[in-house]
Design a protein around this motif. Structure first.
Motif, PDB file in Angstrom:
ATOM      1  N   GLY A  62     -14.435  -4.579  -6.351  1.00  0.00           N
ATOM      2  CA  GLY A  62     -14.738  -5.401  -5.342  1.00  0.00           C
ATOM      3  C   GLY A  62     -13.830  -5.679  -3.837  1.00  0.00           C
ATOM      4  O   GLY A  62     -13.447  -5.707  -2.426  1.00  0.00           O
ATOM      5  N   TYR A  63     -12.266  -6.426  -4.398  1.00  0.00           N
ATOM      6  CA  TYR A  63     -11.225  -6.711  -3.423  1.00  0.00           C
ATOM      7  C   TYR A  63     -10.235  -5.292  -2.755  1.00  0.00           C
ATOM      8  O   TYR A  63     -10.156  -5.381  -1.875  1.00  0.00           O
ATOM      9  N   PHE A  64     -10.237  -4.419  -3.771  1.00  0.00           N
ATOM     10  CA  PHE A  64      -9.973  -3.321  -3.913  1.00  0.00           C
ATOM     11  C   PHE A  64     -10.478  -2.167  -2.581  1.00  0.00           C
ATOM     12  O   PHE A  64     -10.146  -2.301  -1.111  1.00  0.00           O
ATOM     13  N   VAL A  91       0.317  -3.341  -3.676  1.00  0.00           N
ATOM     14  CA  VAL A  91       0.679  -2.035  -3.152  1.00  0.00           C
ATOM     15  C   VAL A  91      -0.321  -0.915  -3.078  1.00  0.00           C
ATOM     16  O   VAL A  91      -0.273  -0.535  -1.976  1.00  0.00           O
ATOM     17  N   ALA A  92      -1.111  -1.117  -3.974  1.00  0.00           N
ATOM     18  CA  ALA A  92      -2.403   0.423  -3.389  1.00  0.00           C
ATOM     19  C   ALA A  92      -3.704  -0.688  -2.348  1.00  0.00           C
ATOM     20  O   ALA A  92      -3.401   0.446  -2.057  1.00  0.00           O
ATOM     21  N   LEU A  93      -3.243  -1.848  -2.275  1.00  0.00           N
ATOM     22  CA  LEU A  93      -4.313  -1.682  -1.674  1.00  0.00           C
ATOM     23  C   LEU A  93      -4.491  -2.243  -0.620  1.00  0.00           C
ATOM     24  O   LEU A  93      -4.950  -1.579   0.553  1.00  0.00           O
ATOM     25  N   ILE A  94      -2.790  -2.064  -0.290  1.00  0.00           N
ATOM     26  CA  ILE A  94      -2.323  -2.614   1.043  1.00  0.00           C
ATOM     27  C   ILE A  94      -2.100  -0.841   1.619  1.00  0.00           C
ATOM     28  O   ILE A  94      -2.401  -0.801   2.948  1.00  0.00           O
ATOM     29  N   ASN A  95      -2.218  -0.013   0.454  1.00  0.00           N
ATOM     30  CA  ASN A  95      -1.205   1.546   1.087  1.00  0.00           C
ATOM     31  C   ASN A  95      -3.251   2.009   1.699  1.00  0.00           C
ATOM     32  O   ASN A  95      -3.709   2.790   2.184  1.00  0.00           O
ATOM     33  N   ASN A  96      -4.104   2.256   0.501  1.00  0.00           N
ATOM     34  CA  ASN A  96      -4.999   2.193   0.747  1.00  0.00           C
ATOM     35  C   ASN A  96      -6.045   1.800   2.173  1.00  0.00           C
ATOM     36  O   ASN A  96      -6.517   3.277   3.067  1.00  0.00           O
ATOM     37  N   VAL A 106      -6.534  12.057  -1.704  1.00  0.00           N
ATOM     38  CA  VAL A 106      -5.900  10.702  -1.694  1.00  0.00           C
ATOM     39  C   VAL A 106      -6.452   9.486  -2.412  1.00  0.00           C
ATOM     40  O   VAL A 106      -6.451   8.987  -2.359  1.00  0.00           O
ATOM     41  N   THR A 107      -7.199   9.884  -1.247  1.00  0.00           N
ATOM     42  CA  THR A 107      -8.486   8.085  -1.847  1.00  0.00           C
ATOM     43  C   THR A 107      -8.781   8.493  -3.155  1.00  0.00           C
ATOM     44  O   THR A 107      -9.323   7.482  -3.421  1.00  0.00           O
ATOM     45  N   THR A 108      -9.870   9.724  -3.103  1.00  0.00           N
ATOM     46  CA  THR A 108      -9.728   9.551  -4.894  1.00  0.00           C
ATOM     47  C   THR A 108      -9.311   9.258  -6.131  1.00  0.00           C
ATOM     48  O   THR A 108      -8.752   8.726  -7.004  1.00  0.00           O
ATOM     49  N   VAL A 109      -7.509   9.830  -5.780  1.00  0.00           N
ATOM     50  CA  VAL A 109      -6.679  10.002  -6.732  1.00  0.00           C
ATOM     51  C   VAL A 109      -6.486   8.222  -6.605  1.00  0.00           C
ATOM     52  O   VAL A 109      -5.813   7.299  -7.500  1.00  0.00           O
ATOM     53  N   LEU A 110      -6.449   7.393  -5.600  1.00  0.00           N
ATOM     54  CA  LEU A 110      -5.769   5.838  -5.870  1.00  0.00           C
ATOM     55  C   LEU A 110      -7.033   5.412  -5.995  1.00  0.00           C
ATOM     56  O   LEU A 110      -6.513   4.092  -6.747  1.00  0.00           O
TER      57      LEU A 110
END
Length: 402
Positions: free
Chosen positions: A139-141, A15-20, A117-121
């Motif tokens: 790395g994957y993120f 979820v976090a990765l797709i959001n990013n 948002v990019t910092t907190v994620l």
């Protein structure tokens, strides 16, 4: 929330990765298409198109140092939901922009929320990834934002060929709103700040930067400076060499090369330490830049893309993981904001100064200069961080899950 089974690919991580990925798709799509929209639709100049990009970057850079303190004060979950909400609103507002002053104001506003948002994620996903697999996980993120470098411009340029700017914005806004709705499912771990640092009479350097992350942040800034030569000048350079039609493929090859080595570099970081990844990655990156300086065909362009994809594509996630792990867990947001403050500043400085280099000495000289910048970065890394063989966290304050 961090898992104890050593798994990276959990539902929370995905979820976090797709959001990013959606956030950076919007960023790179607008970065690519706004100059065209400004010149063709708003009847602006090339200088005004550049100003729209610069305003966003300066806004993001100005907020970065304060992001860690803001997240520490109000909590990760609250800042995530608020900042991403305003990022979504900012994206939607592009539909209604019909003048340059309004666009400049929106870019200023948009940059603030992008920075937060990019910092907190990243700080949240750091808690989702188990400590033993930080290199692979980060790395994957990070790959999600690197892939957006390819897909963002591709989506923007493809959509604009058969539709309008407003339709593109609606599509981008739909994507980030979907990501925002899924953000509510993230389980966020909040760290309590030690009492000795909870109350301060005034804002200090400690509130703005994580000092332990400064050495690797300097490395990140130098790396970003050199990479600006690729992001900002590869298209016009390729045009002078009559290979402009292959530029889009350059980024595809770049992405494939980056993804191909990620299953190797992540575990190598976790088992052998950051230096085992960074030294060869810097060498690949420098080699790719030097090769670009001699580019005379599409073949040369693609070989350079492989070298830069392996090199730069490995340096950034490794450096980011090292920055986060350099600080106590309750200071991860500060470490992240410190890293990206220097990285964004390197990009901004590179865009300005390398433009001067290219104007006076040409694009070939520009890539030679950037190649030597990376060689210099290797020396700086050796001086500042050569003692880092394997990184482990320092235990910090107690936590409370949300």
């Amino acid at each position: 929330m961090e898992n104890s089974e050593g798994k990276i690919w959990t539902g929370q991580f995905f979820v976090a990765l797709i959001n990013n990925f959606f956030l950076f798709i919007v960023y790179y799509a607008l970065l690519t298409i706004l100059p065209v929209y400004i010149i063709n639709d708003l009847k602006g100049t090339e200088g005004q198109a550049g100003l729209a990009i610069t305003i966003f970057m300066l806004s993001a850079i100005a907020v970065r140092p304060f992001a860690g303190k803001i997240i520490e004060k109000f909590g990760k979950r609250k800042i995530l939901l608020i900042s991403e909400l305003f990022f979504c609103i900012s994206t939607i507002l592009y539909v209604f922009i019909d003048s340059l002053p309004l666009l400049f104001a929106l870019r200023l506003f948009h940059g603030i929320w992008f920075s937060l948002v990019t910092t907190v994620l990243i700080s949240i996903v750091n808690d989702i990834i188990p400590d033993s697999r930080k290199g692979a996980g980060i790395g994957y993120f990070s790959m999600s934002s690197n892939l957006a470098v390819v897909f963002g411009p591709f989506i923007a340029l493809t959509t604009i060929q058969w539709s309008t700017f407003k339709i593109l914005v609606i599509a981008l806004a739909t994507a980030v709103v979907i990501g925002y709705l899924f953000a509510f499912t993230l389980k966020v771990r909040e760290y309590q700040v030690p009492r000795t640092t909870e109350k301060r009479a005034r804002l200090t350097l400690h509130d703005l930067f994580e000092v332990k992350a400064l050495p690797i942040a300097i490395i990140a800034g130098l790396t970003a400076f050199a990479y600006t030569s690729v992001m900002s000048f590869i298209s016009v350079y390729a045009e002078t060499k009559d290979v402009f039609e292959y530029v889009s493929l350059f980024f595809v090859v770049f992405a494939v090369a980056m993804m191909s080595v990620r299953p190797i570099t992540g575990p190598l970081y976790d088992t052998k330490g950051p230096s085992a990844v960074l030294y060869p990655s810097f060498i690949f990156f420098a080699a790719g830049l030097f090769l670009l300086s001699t580019m005379d065909s599409a073949v040369t362009l693609f070989i350079a893309a492989v070298l830069i994809g392996v090199g730069y594509g490995s340096v950034v996630p490794c450096a980011q993981a090292l920055a986060i792990q350099s600080a106590e867990k309750h200071r991860s947001a500060h470490a992240t904001s410190t890293f990206w403050t220097f990285f964004d500043s390197g990009m901004a400085l590179g865009a300005f100064s390398l433009g001067i280099v290219s104007a006076h000495w040409g694009y070939s000289s520009l890539y030679v200069v950037c190649g030597f910048v990376i060689i210099f970065t290797i020396v700086i890394y050796w001086l500042l961080l050569r003692g880092h063989k394997k990184v482990t966290y320092t235990d910090s304050a107690s936590v409370q899950g949300k």
